[in-house]
Design a protein around this motif. Structure first.
Motif: not given
Length: 145
Positions: A44-48, A67-69, A83-84, A108-109
Motif C-alpha cells: 500500500a501507499k504510505v497514506e493508505v 517514500r517515508e511518512g 518501497f516500489p 514492500r513496506w
C-alpha cells in the motif's frame, strides 16, 4: 483503486481457503475476522497505511527507492516507509539491522516504532514483527608492537 483492491482480494482468496492446516474448521479466530486488514491489499501507499493506523501522515521523503511518512500520535511517533520493489525493502532492512530493533514489516513496506506500539499497529495493518539483531563485525586484531 477499487479494482486493485478487488483483484488483490480475489488473489488472496484461494490462499485463505486452501490453508486450513488440518485444524478444526469450526474454530474462528475473532482477531483475524474483525480486522480491517482483510479488506486491504498490500503493498500500500504510505497514506493508505497511515489511514489504517488512524494518523494523518506527513511525508518526509519522496524518492525513487522509498517514500517515508511520519505519524504523530498520543501513543508515540512512528515512521511508515514504502518501497516500489521488494528488493529496496530488503536493502533497507539490511541497513536498519546495523542499529538493531524491532520493525513491523509487510509486502514492500515497513513501520518503525517503539516496540510497545508494534503489536497494536500490526492488528490494524497486518505484517510481521521482525527483530533485527545488531551484527558486529570484528575489526582488525590489535598489534603486539
Amino acid at each position: 483503486m477499487r479494482s486493485v483492491a478487488l483483484i488483490g482480494s480475489l488473489a488472496l482468496l484461494p490462499l485463505a481457503t486452501a490453508c486450513s492446516g488440518g485444524e478444526d474448521d469450526t474454530a474462528v479466530d475473532n482477531k483475524a475476522s474483525t480486522s480491517p486488514v482483510v479488506a486491504v491489499v498490500a503493498p500500500a501507499k504510505v497514506e493508505v497505511i497511515a489511514n489504517l493506523t488512524g494518523c494523518k501522515v506527513k511525508i518526509r521523503t519522496d524518492a525513487d527507492e522509498l517514500r517515508e511518512g511520519v505519524c504523530h500520535t498520543p501513543e508515540g511517533d512512528y515512521l511508515i516507509t514504502t518501497f516500489p520493489e521488494e528488493k529496496y525493502k530488503l536493502t533497507w532492512l539490511d541497513s536498519a539491522a546495523i542499529y538493531g530493533g524491532k520493525y513491523l514489516v509487510g509486502p514492500r513496506w515497513a513501520i518503525s516504532a517503539k516496540p510497545k506500539m508494534l503489536e497494536p499497529l500490526r492488528a490494524k495493518v497486518g505484517g510481521t514483527i521482525q527483530d533485527l539483531t545488531v551484527t558486529s563485525t570484528p575489526g582488525p586484531a590489535p598489534s603486539a608492537s
